[in-house]
Motif scaffolding. Sequence first.
Motif, short mmCIF file in Angstrom:
data_model
loop_
_atom_site.label_atom_id
_atom_site.label_comp_id
_atom_site.label_asym_id
_atom_site.label_seq_id
_atom_site.Cartn_x
_atom_site.Cartn_y
_atom_site.Cartn_z
N ASP A 123 -8.17 7.99 -22.27
CA ASP A 123 -8.68 8.61 -21.05
C ASP A 123 -9.57 9.82 -21.36
O ASP A 123 -10.53 10.09 -20.65
N TRP A 124 -9.24 10.54 -22.41
CA TRP A 124 -10.08 11.68 -22.81
C TRP A 124 -11.47 11.18 -23.18
O TRP A 124 -12.50 11.74 -22.77
N GLU B 46 -1.35 11.24 -13.28
CA GLU B 46 -0.62 10.01 -13.58
C GLU B 46 0.76 9.99 -12.90
O GLU B 46 1.21 8.94 -12.45
N TRP C 235 -2.94 5.99 -24.37
CA TRP C 235 -3.62 5.94 -23.05
C TRP C 235 -4.29 7.29 -22.77
O TRP C 235 -5.44 7.36 -22.33
N PHE C 236 -3.55 8.37 -23.07
CA PHE C 236 -4.06 9.72 -22.85
C PHE C 236 -5.34 9.95 -23.68
O PHE C 236 -6.35 10.44 -23.17
N LEU D 192 -4.66 18.06 -20.27
CA LEU D 192 -3.30 17.49 -20.39
C LEU D 192 -2.52 17.68 -19.09
O LEU D 192 -1.90 16.74 -18.58
N TRP E 93 -4.07 15.62 -16.29
CA TRP E 93 -3.84 14.20 -16.52
C TRP E 93 -2.39 13.83 -16.19
O TRP E 93 -2.14 12.83 -15.51
N ALA E 94 -1.45 14.66 -16.68
CA ALA E 94 -0.03 14.38 -16.44
C ALA E 94 0.24 14.41 -14.93
O ALA E 94 0.94 13.54 -14.38
N VAL F 268 1.86 5.96 -23.92
CA VAL F 268 1.34 7.08 -23.13
C VAL F 268 0.34 7.90 -23.95
O VAL F 268 -0.73 8.29 -23.45
N THR G 199 -11.22 9.28 -15.15
CA THR G 199 -10.35 8.43 -16.00
C THR G 199 -9.90 7.19 -15.22
O THR G 199 -10.53 6.15 -15.30
N CYS H 277 -0.83 4.05 -15.90
CA CYS H 277 -0.21 4.28 -17.20
C CYS H 277 1.32 4.23 -17.18
O CYS H 277 1.94 3.52 -17.97
#
Length: 402
Positions: free
Chosen positions: A331-332, A358, A327-328, A351, A354-355, A324, A192, A297
Amino acid sequence: MMPMVYTVYGFAIFFMIAWIVLWVIHIMALSYSKWKLHRTVDRSPPEQPYPGVSILKPLTGVDPNLLSNLETFFTLDYPTYEILFCVESEKDPAVMLVKYSLLPKYPNVDARLFVGGMRVGVNPKINNMHPAYLAAKYPLILVSDAGIRMREDSLLDMVQHMREDVAIVHQMPFVSDAEGFAAVYEKVYFGTAQARMYMGADFLGINCHVGMSSLVRRCALEEAGGLAAFADYLAEDFFMAKEVLARGWKMRVASLPALQNCGSRSVGALQARLKRWARLRIAMVPTTALLEPLSECLPLGAGAAWAAGQLFGAEPLPFFLVHVLVWFLSDWLMLRSVQNGSPPFTKVQFLVGWAWSECCAPFVLATALLNPEISWRTRCYRLDWGGRAHELKPPILNTQKL
Ligand SMILES: CCCCCCCC/C=C\CCCCCCCC(=O)N[C@@H](CO[C@@H]1OC[C@@H](O)[C@H](O)[C@H]1O)[C@H](O)/C=C/CCCCCCCCCCCCC
Ligand SMILES: O=c1ccn([C@@H]2O[C@H](COP(=O)(O)OP(=O)(O)O)[C@@H](O)[C@H]2O)c(=O)[nH]1
């Protein structure tokens, strides 16, 4: 009062512009990756025979995946190549692995081992590879880091991008599938945030050469002074590309991403690696210290939400949350494009990964900014502005009582 108002508006406009630029980069990088990556490799017989390739494999230590990763180089679908393993110390267990496991298992593959390296500068990877570089017999050189895994058609794919005016074909860093949270974090990061900037930079013609899996035209490298000319930099890849491009050659990204498959993954090791890279980038191109937080992000979203409040009277919190969320989702899509399908984990794992990625990113960058020293494998370095490196001698233990 007026200067204050102008300053606030000035910052707000700056954040808004950065925010719009980043969304353009999102769209550009996603479309470019869909067009560029995972094309079918042409296996029809070529008009001219493919040139020979000398594969330089710098090794340092052994991890649980090393043997199977290296074996993928013995089974490449490519007509003419040699594998040149390089190990710095004869005590390194990689020597035994190459000498007694790999070379006897594949007697029909042209492969050799170089032990001891040659000190031509500060960069230990270049020092390690240098004897093999001098002995390489083919016009194309593939520099391939120890943790890289190849598909059978990876080398063919890279060579097919090496047109007459091209001197460097590099693979975009990505990772192979693996179990565990560290593997999810790694895949999310490379698929990502890094993929977006890498694809965006390549599309815009910005030098983003990462040397973990890179095919180089030997004569172009010689024109730029040979491998040794870059031995005073730790980011030899960036400077090599800079010099080669300055001489009119072109650089291309291969269609298959690089599959890193280090056998000892951990969250700490990945963060240490990202910090080291961030330090290199900051020293080479100091503006990245400002631009990179703006490309993330959360800091960008916070700045843009504040700016939208100032400029348009928008509610900052809903603005931030929508930012957010979109953006998420974007990114997927990026990760699916780099993976060429679904990643090997659930959406919930994505998830969480990613969290985590970021939230950690600003801290990784901040620690890179605050700590000027770099440690790489067994050695420590300090960088000058511009990127030249100096090795720091290990502290001498003072056993004498004062
Ligand atoms: C408004 C916001 C704009 C945001 C702009 C962000 C800027 C980033 C732009 C591009 C960066 C893409 C680079 C991705 C690669 C990152 C990985 C990395 O840092 N690798 C370094 C280290 O690699 C290892 O080094 C040791 C070697 O032996 C190993 O084999 C290597 O794998 C590597 O050296 C880095 C190479 C590329 C650095 C590119 C820096 C370019 C900065 C340009 C900024 C211009 C901004 C333009 C805005 C669009
Ligand atoms: O002292 C060193 C450090 C690294 N390397 C080689 O350089 C490549 C990249 O090393 P690493 O994976 O540590 O770098 P990163 O990708 O994390 O920047 C690998 O093939 C290593 O074996 C080396 O030969 N000597």
